[in-house]
Write a protein that holds these residues in place. Structure first.
Motif, PDB file in Angstrom:
ATOM      1  N   CYS A 121       0.601  -1.142   0.095  1.00 61.96           N
ATOM      2  CA  CYS A 121       0.262   0.013   0.365  1.00 61.96           C
ATOM      3  C   CYS A 121       0.784   1.478   0.161  1.00 61.96           C
ATOM      4  CB  CYS A 121      -0.931   0.012   1.600  1.00 61.96           C
ATOM      5  SG  CYS A 121      -2.164  -1.724   1.748  1.00 61.96           S
ATOM      6  N   SER A 162     -12.859  -8.275   1.839  1.00 56.33           N
ATOM      7  CA  SER A 162     -11.716  -8.320   1.152  1.00 56.33           C
ATOM      8  C   SER A 162     -11.825  -7.860  -0.707  1.00 56.33           C
ATOM      9  CB  SER A 162     -10.232  -9.489   0.983  1.00 56.33           C
ATOM     10  OG  SER A 162     -10.186  -9.170   2.339  1.00 56.33           O
ATOM     11  N   LEU A 198      -1.985  -7.595   7.865  1.00 52.94           N
ATOM     12  CA  LEU A 198      -2.479  -7.496   6.405  1.00 52.94           C
ATOM     13  C   LEU A 198      -1.072  -8.878   5.884  1.00 52.94           C
ATOM     14  CD1 LEU A 198      -2.781  -3.859   4.890  1.00 52.94           C
ATOM     15  CD2 LEU A 198      -4.377  -6.032   4.612  1.00 52.94           C
ATOM     16  N   MET A 232      -7.430 -10.247   5.961  1.00 56.96           N
ATOM     17  CA  MET A 232      -6.881  -8.335   6.791  1.00 56.96           C
ATOM     18  C   MET A 232      -7.775  -8.343   7.736  1.00 56.96           C
ATOM     19  SD  MET A 232      -8.447  -4.949   4.132  1.00 56.96           S
ATOM     20  CE  MET A 232      -9.929  -5.751   3.796  1.00 56.96           C
ATOM     21  N   VAL A 237      -6.096  -2.328  10.978  1.00 56.67           N
ATOM     22  CA  VAL A 237      -6.066  -2.204   9.880  1.00 56.67           C
ATOM     23  C   VAL A 237      -6.618  -0.133  10.151  1.00 56.67           C
ATOM     24  CG1 VAL A 237      -6.477  -1.697   6.674  1.00 56.67           C
ATOM     25  CG2 VAL A 237      -5.693  -3.469   8.086  1.00 56.67           C
ATOM     26  N   HIS A 269      -3.422   6.508  -0.758  1.00 59.91           N
ATOM     27  CA  HIS A 269      -3.766   5.763  -1.287  1.00 59.91           C
ATOM     28  C   HIS A 269      -5.030   5.280   0.079  1.00 59.91           C
ATOM     29  CE1 HIS A 269      -4.246   1.564  -0.806  1.00 59.91           C
ATOM     30  NE2 HIS A 269      -4.402   1.155  -0.301  1.00 59.91           N
ATOM     31  N   PRO A 271      -7.705   2.620   0.568  1.00 61.36           N
ATOM     32  CA  PRO A 271      -8.151   1.219   0.745  1.00 61.36           C
ATOM     33  C   PRO A 271     -10.535   1.237   0.427  1.00 61.36           C
ATOM     34  CG  PRO A 271      -6.836   2.421   2.627  1.00 61.36           C
ATOM     35  CD  PRO A 271      -7.488   3.568   1.756  1.00 61.36           C
ATOM     36  N   ASN A 272     -10.430   2.149   0.763  1.00 60.60           N
ATOM     37  CA  ASN A 272     -11.824   2.168   1.010  1.00 60.60           C
ATOM     38  C   ASN A 272     -12.662   3.851   1.277  1.00 60.60           C
ATOM     39  OD1 ASN A 272     -12.993   2.628   3.573  1.00 60.60           O
ATOM     40  ND2 ASN A 272     -12.158   0.504   3.677  1.00 60.60           N
ATOM     41  N   ASN A 300      -9.352  -1.203  -5.196  1.00 61.23           N
ATOM     42  CA  ASN A 300      -7.634  -1.050  -4.421  1.00 61.23           C
ATOM     43  C   ASN A 300      -6.783  -2.099  -5.596  1.00 61.23           C
ATOM     44  OD1 ASN A 300      -5.688  -0.974  -2.765  1.00 61.23           O
ATOM     45  ND2 ASN A 300      -7.507  -1.483  -0.783  1.00 61.23           N
ATOM     46  N   SER A 302      -4.036  -1.611  -4.001  1.00 61.58           N
ATOM     47  CA  SER A 302      -2.546  -1.221  -3.606  1.00 61.58           C
ATOM     48  C   SER A 302      -2.049   0.053  -3.691  1.00 61.58           C
ATOM     49  CB  SER A 302      -0.871  -2.687  -3.645  1.00 61.58           C
ATOM     50  OG  SER A 302      -0.689  -2.494  -1.900  1.00 61.58           O
ATOM     51  N   GLY A 331      -0.621   0.504   4.689  1.00 63.82           N
ATOM     52  CA  GLY A 331      -0.664  -0.508   5.196  1.00 63.82           C
ATOM     53  C   GLY A 331       0.102  -1.248   5.089  1.00 63.82           C
TER      54      GLY A 331
END
Length: 354
Positions: A121, A162, A198, A232, A237, A269, A271-272, A300, A302, A331
């Motif tokens: 990440c 995931s 992760l 994950m 995280v 980055h 992730p969401n 995502n 990475s 990450g």
């Protein structure tokens, strides 16, 4: 660790995405989970579609396609660069290095420094740091940084935690010296004690792939995955990002001696969407300065989500002008790093479908 680079710049940026697009609605059919709750997850997290490679497509395929595209259009000469860095967690083989595979497939010169970096990440930021360091050598005029992953091939389609957010992609960044470029400030931290947040447990020498590691198991809440798949810990995280990233970004701004208001874009980055919104609130920056639309369109991928965010949101502007930007990746590792730089007046900034 605080770092400063001078006389370096990004001169071009290309992202490569698979043509195959899959929707979250399609993903839901594979989950043993109520549809209403899945749709609620879709709304909160910002899931919609993601790009996934076909069976058998590897990192070198995406990289070779992207580089050949640049060669064909004259945006990059085959002999223009003296180093090729590949950042990936999903190499073609355990050995040889995939950067050598790319060099061989394209029949590039043998006087080329090839290097693989195993990062996720934060990989784009880490790769830029390494590229800037290589440019300190007089023999290296230009560096090509490839950041690519095909993590969907290591993620269980029946793991609702995931699979819906994972996407495959590559980016090709050309880095060179720039006499008029201002100082680039960066910082980086790592904490391997939290490495299991992760992880893909099986497939390496610690736990080789076997029939047993490929068996799907119910890991809770009707999510099925094998030890060969990405694992994950979502809560761990999320907490890591909210605790570690805001002070990292604040420290970077202090290091550079500027306020957050002076930064045009915070390119993080992705992730969401939910995590990015909370992160922006924690740092105290407006949401409209933090692009959050990569996961909902592409997934995502990475570290590639940072160049994806750049190309998706700024490709037209960056050819004509420059912006003050803050990059941040966080990450796998766990690793978190950020960079403050002037980005723009690029020779190319585009997206290619593979």
């Amino acid at each position: 660790m605080k770092l400063t680079f001078k006389g370096k710049r990004i001169s071009g940026l290309l992202t490569v995405v698979p043509r195959h697009e899959q929707s979250f609605v399609e993903d839901m059919k594979q989950f043993n989970f109520p549809e209403a709750r899945s749709r609620k997850l879709m709304e909160v997290m910002g899931y919609d579609k993601h790009r996934l490679v076909a069976d058998g497509v590897c990192v070198s395929d995406l990289a070779v396609a992207g580089l050949q595209h640049l060669f064909d259009k004259g945006a990059l000469g085959r002999d223009d660069f003296d180093a090729l860095i590949l950042v990936t967690q999903t190499p073609d083989h355990p050995m040889p290095p995939t950067s050598n595979v790319i060099q061989g497939r394209l029949q590039l010169k043998d006087d080329l420094f090839c290097l693989d970096i195993n990062q996720g990440c934060a990989g784009f930021v880490v790769g830029l740091m390494q590229a800037f360091l290589l440019l300190e050598q007089p023999a290296i005029r230009k560096v090509v940084l490839v950041n690519a992953d095909v993590v969907s091939r290591k993620t269980s389609p029946k793991d609702r935690n995931s699979y819906p957010l994972i996407g495959d992609a590559a980016s090709i960044t050309v880095v060179e010296r720039g006499d008029s470029a201002g100082a680039i400030h960066a910082n980086i931290k790592m904490d391997g004690t939290r490495r299991e947040a992760l992880m893909i447990p099986a497939g390496g020498m610690r736990l080789p792939h076997s029939e047993q590691t490929a068996v799907l198991e119910d890991v809770g809440d009707n999510n099925l995955r094998a030890q060969d798949h990405l694992r994950m810990d979502g809560s761990a995280v999320f907490n890591f990002v909210q605790v570690e990233v805001p002070p990292m970004v604040t420290s970077l701004l202090e290091q550079a001696g500027i306020d957050a208001d002076a930064v045009d874009w915070f390119l993080f980055h992705q992730p969401n969407r939910f995590m990015l919104q909370k992160l922006a609130d924690k740092i105290g920056i407006p949401h409209d300065k933090v692009p959050m639309n990569v996961v909902e369109k592409y997934g995502n991928s990475s570290g590639v989500t940072i160049p994806m965010a750049i190309v998706e949101n700024l490709k037209n502007e960056l050819v004509a002008r420059s912006f003050q930007v803050c990059l941040a990746g966080f990450g796998v590792g766990l690793t978190w790093g950020s960079m403050l730089m002037r980005l723009g007046e690029l020779q190319f900034c585009e997206m290619l479908e593979y």
